[in-house]
Write a protein that holds these residues in place. Sequence first.
Motif, PDB file in Angstrom:
ATOM      1  N   UNK A  69       0.792  -1.219   0.132  1.00  0.00           N
ATOM      2  CA  UNK A  69       0.126   0.085  -0.112  1.00  0.00           C
ATOM      3  C   UNK A  69       0.979   1.135  -0.156  1.00  0.00           C
ATOM      4  N   UNK A  70       2.172   1.149   0.025  1.00  0.00           N
ATOM      5  CA  UNK A  70       3.037   2.219   0.030  1.00  0.00           C
ATOM      6  C   UNK A  70       4.042   2.267  -1.121  1.00  0.00           C
ATOM      7  N   UNK A  71       4.654   3.303  -1.267  1.00  0.00           N
ATOM      8  CA  UNK A  71       5.766   3.382  -2.282  1.00  0.00           C
ATOM      9  C   UNK A  71       7.137   3.282  -1.809  1.00  0.00           C
ATOM     10  N   UNK A  72       7.952   2.114  -2.149  1.00  0.00           N
ATOM     11  CA  UNK A  72       9.167   1.768  -1.108  1.00  0.00           C
ATOM     12  C   UNK A  72      10.320   1.910  -1.912  1.00  0.00           C
ATOM     13  N   UNK A  73      11.247   2.542  -1.019  1.00  0.00           N
ATOM     14  CA  UNK A  73      12.516   2.941  -1.624  1.00  0.00           C
ATOM     15  C   UNK A  73      13.547   1.784  -0.760  1.00  0.00           C
ATOM     16  N   UNK A  87      19.750  -7.108  -9.200  1.00  0.00           N
ATOM     17  CA  UNK A  87      19.274  -8.469  -9.534  1.00  0.00           C
ATOM     18  C   UNK A  87      17.835  -8.126 -10.263  1.00  0.00           C
ATOM     19  N   UNK A  88      17.058  -7.039  -9.719  1.00  0.00           N
ATOM     20  CA  UNK A  88      15.716  -7.082 -10.237  1.00  0.00           C
ATOM     21  C   UNK A  88      15.626  -6.526 -11.589  1.00  0.00           C
ATOM     22  N   UNK A  89      16.624  -5.618 -11.910  1.00  0.00           N
ATOM     23  CA  UNK A  89      16.760  -5.245 -13.259  1.00  0.00           C
ATOM     24  C   UNK A  89      17.061  -6.414 -14.444  1.00  0.00           C
ATOM     25  N   UNK A  90      17.936  -7.151 -13.879  1.00  0.00           N
ATOM     26  CA  UNK A  90      18.283  -8.224 -14.600  1.00  0.00           C
ATOM     27  C   UNK A  90      16.761  -9.200 -14.827  1.00  0.00           C
ATOM     28  N   UNK A  91      16.087  -9.466 -13.718  1.00  0.00           N
ATOM     29  CA  UNK A  91      14.831 -10.095 -13.765  1.00  0.00           C
ATOM     30  C   UNK A  91      13.845  -9.360 -14.377  1.00  0.00           C
ATOM     31  N   UNK A  92      13.943  -8.118 -14.677  1.00  0.00           N
ATOM     32  CA  UNK A  92      12.800  -7.216 -15.205  1.00  0.00           C
ATOM     33  C   UNK A  92      11.630  -7.087 -14.497  1.00  0.00           C
ATOM     34  N   UNK A  93      11.739  -6.966 -13.222  1.00  0.00           N
ATOM     35  CA  UNK A  93      10.534  -7.051 -12.077  1.00  0.00           C
ATOM     36  C   UNK A  93      10.598  -5.664 -11.376  1.00  0.00           C
ATOM     37  N   UNK A  94       9.896  -5.464 -10.534  1.00  0.00           N
ATOM     38  CA  UNK A  94       9.594  -4.338  -9.917  1.00  0.00           C
ATOM     39  C   UNK A  94      10.896  -3.689  -9.222  1.00  0.00           C
ATOM     40  N   UNK A  95      11.147  -2.645  -9.176  1.00  0.00           N
ATOM     41  CA  UNK A  95      12.185  -1.774  -8.642  1.00  0.00           C
ATOM     42  C   UNK A  95      12.059  -1.012  -7.415  1.00  0.00           C
ATOM     43  N   UNK A  96      12.729  -0.712  -6.683  1.00  0.00           N
ATOM     44  CA  UNK A  96      12.544   0.462  -5.551  1.00  0.00           C
ATOM     45  C   UNK A  96      12.219   1.953  -6.216  1.00  0.00           C
ATOM     46  N   UNK A  97      11.624   2.709  -5.463  1.00  0.00           N
ATOM     47  CA  UNK A  97      11.254   3.981  -5.956  1.00  0.00           C
ATOM     48  C   UNK A  97      12.660   4.702  -6.025  1.00  0.00           C
ATOM     49  N   UNK A  98      13.781   4.448  -5.205  1.00  0.00           N
ATOM     50  CA  UNK A  98      14.629   5.216  -5.033  1.00  0.00           C
ATOM     51  C   UNK A  98      15.723   4.307  -4.259  1.00  0.00           C
ATOM     52  N   UNK A  99      17.211   4.648  -4.356  1.00  0.00           N
ATOM     53  CA  UNK A  99      18.126   3.848  -3.661  1.00  0.00           C
ATOM     54  C   UNK A  99      18.838   4.817  -2.792  1.00  0.00           C
ATOM     55  N   UNK A 100      19.126   4.723  -1.524  1.00  0.00           N
ATOM     56  CA  UNK A 100      19.857   5.527  -0.605  1.00  0.00           C
ATOM     57  C   UNK A 100      20.954   4.758   0.073  1.00  0.00           C
ATOM     58  N   UNK A 101      22.237   5.220  -0.420  1.00  0.00           N
ATOM     59  CA  UNK A 101      23.466   4.222  -0.343  1.00  0.00           C
ATOM     60  C   UNK A 101      24.572   4.918   0.435  1.00  0.00           C
TER      61      UNK A 101
END
Length: 300
Positions: free
Chosen positions: A138-142, A159-173
């Motif tokens: 129900x939320x937008x996840x990063x 990994x999820x880019x390679x699998x062509x599936x849903x991604x986090x909205x943002x990455x904080x690294x």
Amino acid sequence: MTRLSASMEPVLERLAQEDAGLGDPTLMAPRLGRALAEMTNARWNADLPPMETRTVLIGDLPARLVTPPNDDGRHAILHVHGGGWAFCSALTHEGAARRLALACGCPVLTFDYRLAPENPFPAGLDDVEAAWEVRDRTRHWSIAGDSAGANLALALILRRISAETDLPQMGLLFYGVYGADFKTDSYRTYAAGPGLTRDKMQRYWDWYCPAGDRAEATVSPLAADDAALRALPPLYLNAAEIDPLCSDSDQLAARLHGLGRNDPYDRIEGVVHGFMQMGSILPEARAAFARVGEVFQQTV
């Protein structure tokens, strides 16, 4: 060699006094090193920002959910703790999770994943993905992470880019491990610390992943090809200037910018690896969280 900041120097003097005689946890049996890391990191869970906290299970992983009073009701962050893929936990990083939640104005879920050397790659990454899969949709996840946690967070996205599936909205690294090249400028300059050392990082790598696997992008994100990096969601990167890992972030930021991306990157002067754990006493840590929150709220 770069000088420590005026606020960082007394913190390191304090740590040297408090930890005198404790030894190097990476030279101990993992169980003992892990217990020592838990106890020494407990000092950072002081003066915590008040907010709603719950112990929960995410799938079958123990976790802490912290919800700030300024929750926007729309976003959430999955936080992956650092500790060389071998140490630390949701509890050692609760202070960081709370400060991140308050800065970003949304709940943060931080959890325990399987640790090396008993559980080498890809066990920890598999657990991060398992946590991502059972998130509250129900939320937008990063996703966020520090040190080895930043490695796992970015590896999950790749990994999820390679699998062509849903991604986090943002990455904080935050001051992440993105490669296993121990001859970079920062590894040479800060091989002996202060704080994290090259020898410790080499032991962490030996525990986490055998040398033959380190060229995989989900182990060493700097090995990702340009197409994968272009496909990343918006990122925020920072690095500690006095840190063997600083060049990892320099190199990742340079590659991203070379591809025409505009991901913000801050190198925090005069501080050592892990400085954001020290938010109860270090001004640069508090400023770093404020900066993360500013970028997050401008981006998502």
